[in-house]
Each structure stands twice: as C-alpha cells, then as structure tokens.
Scaffold this motif. Structure first.
Motif, PDB file in Angstrom:
ATOM      1  N   GLN A 293       0.830  -1.191   0.000  1.00 51.89           N
ATOM      2  CA  GLN A 293       0.000   0.000   0.000  1.00 51.89           C
ATOM      3  C   GLN A 293       0.871   1.250   0.000  1.00 51.89           C
ATOM      4  O   GLN A 293       1.855   1.330   0.720  1.00 51.89           O
ATOM      5  N   ASP A 294       0.497   2.219  -0.852  1.00 53.12           N
ATOM      6  CA  ASP A 294       1.190   3.514  -0.850  1.00 53.12           C
ATOM      7  C   ASP A 294       0.644   4.325   0.339  1.00 53.12           C
ATOM      8  O   ASP A 294      -0.533   4.630   0.400  1.00 53.12           O
ATOM      9  N   THR A 295       1.508   4.640   1.287  1.00 59.74           N
ATOM     10  CA  THR A 295       1.021   5.286   2.514  1.00 59.74           C
ATOM     11  C   THR A 295       1.092   6.801   2.452  1.00 59.74           C
ATOM     12  O   THR A 295       0.763   7.485   3.417  1.00 59.74           O
ATOM     13  N   SER A 296       1.549   7.354   1.309  1.00 60.32           N
ATOM     14  CA  SER A 296       1.598   8.809   1.237  1.00 60.32           C
ATOM     15  C   SER A 296       0.182   9.368   1.122  1.00 60.32           C
ATOM     16  O   SER A 296      -0.733   8.671   0.668  1.00 60.32           O
ATOM     17  N   LEU A 297      -0.007  10.598   1.540  1.00 60.14           N
ATOM     18  CA  LEU A 297      -1.337  11.192   1.494  1.00 60.14           C
ATOM     19  C   LEU A 297      -1.722  11.625   0.078  1.00 60.14           C
ATOM     20  O   LEU A 297      -2.841  11.398  -0.374  1.00 60.14           O
ATOM     21  N   LEU A 298      -0.801  12.220  -0.626  1.00 67.57           N
ATOM     22  CA  LEU A 298      -1.129  12.772  -1.940  1.00 67.57           C
ATOM     23  C   LEU A 298      -0.706  11.880  -3.098  1.00 67.57           C
ATOM     24  O   LEU A 298      -1.091  12.137  -4.235  1.00 67.57           O
ATOM     25  N   GLY A 299       0.078  10.865  -2.843  1.00 65.97           N
ATOM     26  CA  GLY A 299       0.628  10.034  -3.933  1.00 65.97           C
ATOM     27  C   GLY A 299      -0.349   9.064  -4.501  1.00 65.97           C
ATOM     28  O   GLY A 299      -1.424   8.881  -4.015  1.00 65.97           O
TER      29      GLY A 299
END
Lengths: 83, 393
Positions: free
Chosen positions: B387-393
């Motif tokens: 899972q991509d954990t960045s907010l905006l990515g």
C-alpha cells in the motif's frame, strides 16, 4: 534460473497445460494463468529467489512468460548488487 | 453553424439535464412496469450523448470519464435505470475508444456509433462461470474470415434494445477459460432467445434479461487485443468509475429530498431545529466522502491513462476496486438516513420525498460484480502489492 522458475510455475501456476510443454517465450496468460494464480506465482518467486517485487514491476508484462519472469528477477537481483 | 454543431457546442451538462427532465417524467412508470426507458434513451440520442466519448477526429467530442461520470450522476438523480444504461453503453464504448484504433473495422464502427448514435450492449456474463467475467466457457469459432459464437448469456442488459452487442468468449475452441477475446456483433448479425426475465427489486428499467445468443459476423469484428488487457486497462476502471457516478446520483437525490423535508419542517416551526436535522448533517458528510472518493478515483484514472504500465499495475487495480467498494456500500446508510429524516413520507410511494426507488436501485450496487468477489481479488493482490502510505501520492 529458468529451471527454478519452471519448477515454481508448475507448483503454483495452476496451468491447465504441463509447464514442460511451454516454450520460454510462451504467453502464460494465453496458457491459462489466472490473476489469482499469478499472485501465488509472485509469492513463490519472492520466496524462491529471496527477493521482493517493487510495485512498478507488479504488472502483467513482468510475468507474461518465463523469459519475462527471468528478466524481471534478474533486474531485481542486479539492482540489489549495485545498492 | 449548422444545427448539429450547435447542439454539440452546448455544454454536456445542460444537454444531460434536458435528458434528465425527460427521464424523471417516466421514471416511475419505467420502474413499476420494469420497462425500457425508451423516452430517456431517445432523449440521449436527440442530445447526441451516446457518441460523446469518441475522439473528435472520429466524429465524437472526446469526452473524458470524469465528464461522463458527471452526466451519469445528473441522470441518476432522475432515473437510475436510464443512467445505468447510459453508463453501461459508455463502458462498452470505452473499449472501442481505448483499444479499437488498431483495427480499421473497429475504428469505422466507433465512427458509426457517433454518427448514428448506436446503443451498445454487453454480454460478459455466462451460465456456469460463477459470476467471474474473466472466465468464459463458450468459444468463438473463426473459419474462412467468418466468426461464429453461441453463448448462454444469463444477463444482457437492454439486450432487446441494443444496436450492437460486445460479447466475450474464449479465443478459440482449445483456449483456456481465461484466454478471452471480445467481439462486436451488430443487431442484424445475431439472434437472441430469451431464457431469463429481469423481474427485480430495483434497476428494473435496465431490462437485463438472459438470452441464448447466436451470432455470425466477419472475423475482423473481433478485438485484436486480448480481453484480459481490455478488462485490466480500461473496462474495470470504466465500470467502477461510471457506476459510482450513477450510485452517487442516487444517494445525492436522497440527500436533496431529505434536505427539502427538513427545510419545510424548519419553515413551519421557526426557532426550532427539526429533530431529523442531525441525520441530515450526518448523511451530507457521508455523501461528501463518496464524492471525494469518486473524484480521487477519476483523477487516478485520468493520470494513469495512456500509460499502459500504470493501467496494468496492481496499485491501479486496487485503487479502482476500492472506489467501487466504497461507493456501493456507503450509499446504503445515506439512503437509510434519508429515510429516517423523511419518515413515513419517505416510506410512502408517490410523495415528493419517496425514497423507495432510491433504496431499491441502490441495493444493486453491492451485487453488480459482487463486493465479496472484489474484496477477494483485492486481498489476493495485497499479498504482494504494498500500500502507498503517502497522502497525496
């Protein structure tokens, strides 16, 4: 490496045809590789080669044939050696 | 400027609003009688909305998924069945637009869809496959430049009313179940023998009867690209995003009805907050979550578009699955909340606050591609996809 890939593929690929009957460049999806089995195959490859597939390689093309899998695995191992 | 160009030049939204006005007039009858929304679909044709997705060079208007999803939402606030037909047509058209250009026949057909406003139907479901559209039992036979196909299609939405059907099958008689192709058959190239009647809780106007399909056509009508790639790169995304546009509209309509109800109550007793007002705040919040989720999904698709690698990635498939799960599940508590607000006036048919059709139509959302199947598919991908954990990515 390709023998090892073939071994993992025959255990986890759940293909309706014998893996021996496939050429290295045969399309595995055409041979009946389902999306669920492809995930199992990826897990088997990660375990077998002690690697982790980065997300940018988790796509259909990376696992489309035995040749493609070998290239993907080699790429990861090469990157690791550099790092 | 000729009349046609004037019609096109007007904003898509105002054209869809005119269709919605027609759809609203007939929505109750369509639902009660379980009949095809002929008037609404004729209005879509008159407003030339069936070809908008086709690129301008091929006679369409190059409308994006985001624009089409907005139109789905407008239409479903009037009649969800009409909106779903519009969405399903555009899901099929997306396969032509995204994957048809490599074939002269498919390109010419796409031009015909725009110029003649042809309605496209879909036959991906088959008796015996257990609901998994990525498997087929039937196989297409290609011989001397002619293809033949017989399929026990348990669901073909508006099958009787489509001008052409895009149908999946195994690529040849020895192909594995997942080695599929999609083929376009024109109305005069197939026969349909009804096997199941669509008498359902909701979405009754889609007339999704079951048929035994028998078709014969020139082999050039088979998509050159394997169906697996069409599904992964455009069809599943188109389905989840445009369906979500439809479902959002159903919920938005319920929120508007309950807001009207609360406002009328507040006007009757100035100085007092009506007891249901707190529910309204709650469902408005939930509706905003559904909206944000769909808008983010549309952005993810538009960003990934034309990048085959991104479109085929697990990250993209997981994101699209999540859009579908969220919108199909969240609309139910929203409509239930609206029912608590409108009370018996919402429960009754024939009032300005009636919510029966919203509730019944909305219940189809979790079932069309079962959420259990989608969650199973996502959970399998999460075994390897991080899972991509960045907010905006």
């Amino acid at each position: 490496m390709k023998d090892k890939i073939r071994d993992i593929l025959s255990r986890l690929g759940k293909l309706p045809v014998a893996v021996d009957s496939l050429a290295d460049d045969s399309d595995l999806y055409t041979a009946g590789l389902s999306s669920f089995a492809s995930v199992q195959l990826m897990l088997g490859l990660e375990d077998g080669f002690d690697i982790e597939f980065p997300d940018n390689l988790l796509n259909r093309r990376s696992f489309a044939s035995i040749d493609a899998i070998a290239a993907t695995v080699e790429q990861i191992i090469a990157t690791r050696k550099v790092a | 400027m000729n009349v046609m160009a004037e019609v096109r030049a007007e904003s898509l939204v105002s054209r869809a609003q005119r269709v919605a006005a027609v759809a609203a007039q007939h929505a109750e009858a369509v639902d009660r009688e379980g009949r095809f929304p002929r008037e609404a679909v004729d209005a879509m044709i008159a407003e030339r909305l069936l070809g908008i997705q086709v690129p301008a060079v091929h006679g369409g208007e190059g409308a994006t998924f985001s624009e089409i999803a907005e139109l789905c939402s407008i239409l479903s606030q009037a009649c969800a069945s009409s909106s779903m037909i519009f969405a399903m047509h555009h899901i099929k058209l997306s396969s032509l637009v995204e994957h048809g250009l490599e074939s002269a026949w498919l390109t010419a057909f796409m031009q015909r869809v725009a110029s003649e406003q042809l309605l496209l139907g879909s036959a991906t479901t088959e008796g015996g496959i257990g609901g998994n559209l990525r498997n087929s039992i039937c196989a297409i036979e290609i011989e001397n430049g002619v293809c033949r196909l017989e399929k026990d299609a348990t669901v073909i939405s508006y099958g009787d009313y489509a001008d052409a059907i895009l149908i999946t099958s195994r690529a040849h008689k020895d192909a594995a179940p997942s080695d599929q192709v999609m083929t376009v058959f024109l109305k005069d190239q197939y026969t349909l023998e009804r096997t199941h009647v669509w008498d359902t809780l909701g979405m009754r106007g889609t007339c999704s009867d079951g048929f035994l399909f028998k078709g014969e056509a020139p082999a050039e009508q088979v998509f050159p690209k394997p169906f697996a790639e069409i599904a992964a790169q455009s069809m599943l995304a188109a389905s989840h995003l445009l369906w979500s546009g439809v479902w959002y509209g159903i919920a938005a309509d319920a929120v508007i009805k309950s807001q009207n109800f609360i406002r009328a109550a507040a006007r009757k007793s100035p100085g007092q907050t009506p007891p249901g007002a707190i529910h309204l705040a709650n469902i408005a919040n939930q509706l905003q979550m559904v909206k944000s989720n769909i808008v983010a999904g549309l952005k993810t698709y538009e960003d990934a578009k034309r990048d085959e690698e991104k479109l085929s990635s697990m990250a993209f498939a997981v994101a699209m699955n999540n859009i579908k799960i969220c919108s199909s599940e969240m609309i139910l508590p929203i409509i239930n909340g609206a029912m608590l607000i409108c009370g018996i006036m919402g429960y009754k048919n024939g009032t300005p606050f009636s919510l029966g059709r919203n509730l019944r139509d909305a219940h189809s959302a979790q079932l069309m591609i079962s959420n259990d199947r989608i969650l199973g598919n996502t959970s399998s991908m999460l075994l390897v996809h991080r899972q991509d954990t960045s907010l905006l990515g």
